[in-house]
Design a protein around this motif. Sequence first.
Motif, PDB file in Angstrom:
ATOM      1  N   GLU A   1       0.833  -1.199   0.000  1.00 20.76           N
ATOM      2  CA  GLU A   1       0.000   0.000   0.000  1.00 20.76           C
ATOM      3  C   GLU A   1       0.872   1.256   0.000  1.00 20.76           C
ATOM      4  O   GLU A   1       0.630   2.195  -0.769  1.00 20.76           O
ATOM      5  N   GLN A   2       1.907   1.258   0.838  1.00 17.27           N
ATOM      6  CA  GLN A   2       2.850   2.397   0.865  1.00 17.27           C
ATOM      7  C   GLN A   2       3.555   2.530  -0.481  1.00 17.27           C
ATOM      8  O   GLN A   2       3.671   3.620  -1.032  1.00 17.27           O
ATOM      9  N   TYR A   3       4.030   1.389  -0.994  1.00 14.70           N
ATOM     10  CA  TYR A   3       4.730   1.371  -2.272  1.00 14.70           C
ATOM     11  C   TYR A   3       3.831   1.915  -3.389  1.00 14.70           C
ATOM     12  O   TYR A   3       4.242   2.765  -4.183  1.00 14.70           O
ATOM     13  N   ILE A   4       2.587   1.446  -3.435  1.00 12.58           N
ATOM     14  CA  ILE A   4       1.646   1.877  -4.479  1.00 12.58           C
ATOM     15  C   ILE A   4       1.346   3.372  -4.365  1.00 12.58           C
ATOM     16  O   ILE A   4       1.276   4.078  -5.366  1.00 12.58           O
ATOM     17  N   ARG A   5       1.191   3.847  -3.131  1.00  8.98           N
ATOM     18  CA  ARG A   5       0.913   5.270  -2.914  1.00  8.98           C
ATOM     19  C   ARG A   5       2.074   6.137  -3.411  1.00  8.98           C
ATOM     20  O   ARG A   5       1.869   7.179  -4.024  1.00  8.98           O
ATOM     21  N   ILE A   6       3.301   5.689  -3.167  1.00 13.98           N
ATOM     22  CA  ILE A   6       4.476   6.470  -3.548  1.00 13.98           C
ATOM     23  C   ILE A   6       4.805   6.330  -5.035  1.00 13.98           C
ATOM     24  O   ILE A   6       5.001   7.314  -5.735  1.00 13.98           O
ATOM     25  N   GLU A   7       4.855   5.083  -5.523  1.00 14.87           N
ATOM     26  CA  GLU A   7       5.298   4.819  -6.906  1.00 14.87           C
ATOM     27  C   GLU A   7       4.186   4.924  -7.944  1.00 14.87           C
ATOM     28  O   GLU A   7       4.472   5.098  -9.127  1.00 14.87           O
ATOM     29  N   LYS A   8       2.931   4.724  -7.511  1.00 10.59           N
ATOM     30  CA  LYS A   8       1.769   4.802  -8.401  1.00 10.59           C
ATOM     31  C   LYS A   8       1.895   3.923  -9.665  1.00 10.59           C
ATOM     32  O   LYS A   8       1.760   4.425 -10.795  1.00 10.59           O
ATOM     33  N   PRO A   9       2.139   2.607  -9.492  1.00 11.24           N
ATOM     34  CA  PRO A   9       2.194   1.754 -10.684  1.00 11.24           C
ATOM     35  C   PRO A   9       0.823   1.700 -11.344  1.00 11.24           C
ATOM     36  O   PRO A   9      -0.201   1.655 -10.651  1.00 11.24           O
ATOM     37  N   GLU A  10       0.791   1.731 -12.657  1.00  6.77           N
ATOM     38  CA  GLU A  10      -0.487   1.779 -13.364  1.00  6.77           C
ATOM     39  C   GLU A  10      -0.914   0.418 -13.896  1.00  6.77           C
ATOM     40  O   GLU A  10      -2.069   0.047 -13.788  1.00  6.77           O
ATOM     41  N   ASN A  11      -0.015  -0.309 -14.497  1.00  3.68           N
ATOM     42  CA  ASN A  11      -0.340  -1.600 -15.095  1.00  3.68           C
ATOM     43  C   ASN A  11       0.372  -2.709 -14.325  1.00  3.68           C
ATOM     44  O   ASN A  11      -0.238  -3.396 -13.526  1.00  3.68           O
ATOM     45  N   TRP A  12       1.656  -2.845 -14.567  1.00  7.61           N
ATOM     46  CA  TRP A  12       2.445  -3.827 -13.843  1.00  7.61           C
ATOM     47  C   TRP A  12       2.576  -3.386 -12.389  1.00  7.61           C
ATOM     48  O   TRP A  12       2.820  -2.224 -12.112  1.00  7.61           O
ATOM     49  N   LEU A  13       2.429  -4.330 -11.461  1.00  7.30           N
ATOM     50  CA  LEU A  13       2.596  -4.004 -10.050  1.00  7.30           C
ATOM     51  C   LEU A  13       4.036  -3.558  -9.791  1.00  7.30           C
ATOM     52  O   LEU A  13       4.277  -2.627  -9.030  1.00  7.30           O
ATOM     53  N   PHE A  14       4.971  -4.221 -10.490  1.00 10.95           N
ATOM     54  CA  PHE A  14       6.389  -3.868 -10.349  1.00 10.95           C
ATOM     55  C   PHE A  14       6.955  -3.538 -11.726  1.00 10.95           C
ATOM     56  O   PHE A  14       7.555  -4.393 -12.387  1.00 10.95           O
ATOM     57  N   PRO A  15       6.763  -2.287 -12.175  1.00  9.66           N
ATOM     58  CA  PRO A  15       7.263  -1.908 -13.504  1.00  9.66           C
ATOM     59  C   PRO A  15       8.783  -1.889 -13.545  1.00  9.66           C
ATOM     60  O   PRO A  15       9.447  -1.682 -12.528  1.00  9.66           O
TER      61      PRO A  15
END
Length: 159
Positions: A59-73
Amino acid sequence: MKHRAVLTLIYSAGLRISEAIHLKVYDLDVERGTIHVRQAKGRKDRYTLLSQTAYKLLEQYIRIEKPENWLFPGGTEGRPITARTIQHVFEKAVQKAGIQKPATVHTLRHSFATHLLEAGTDIRYIQELLGHASSKTTEIYTHVSIRGIRRIQSPLDRI
């Protein structure tokens, strides 16, 4: 943050490195506490656990990095992170932690299965979570620990 999140997710869900690489943001089902692994080994879909602890980090990672398609671009636009990048990050983490035993990213998957087995989880559930067609594969995969053997009581001792 991304590297910590991917390694945590691999261990907490028992993922293969290729499965983690190909996760999309929408594969996480927070309400059900599951991850939809699509087209895994043998081109089969399966569901595995989404740990609450791992999700807090994600959740922290997604909030900061904001990946759109791949979870780990990855570094290349529109592409996921590479297996080699994850392997390299893991090797550095092992070195930094001072771990002397040989270990690979796949060791995290083995540890997931072994720790579930040691905690008393039925091997059939572990088989399902790992996506194994045969329980024999899971039995080999989850080498029996001494700690687990010590917990078994002989039938004679129960009389």
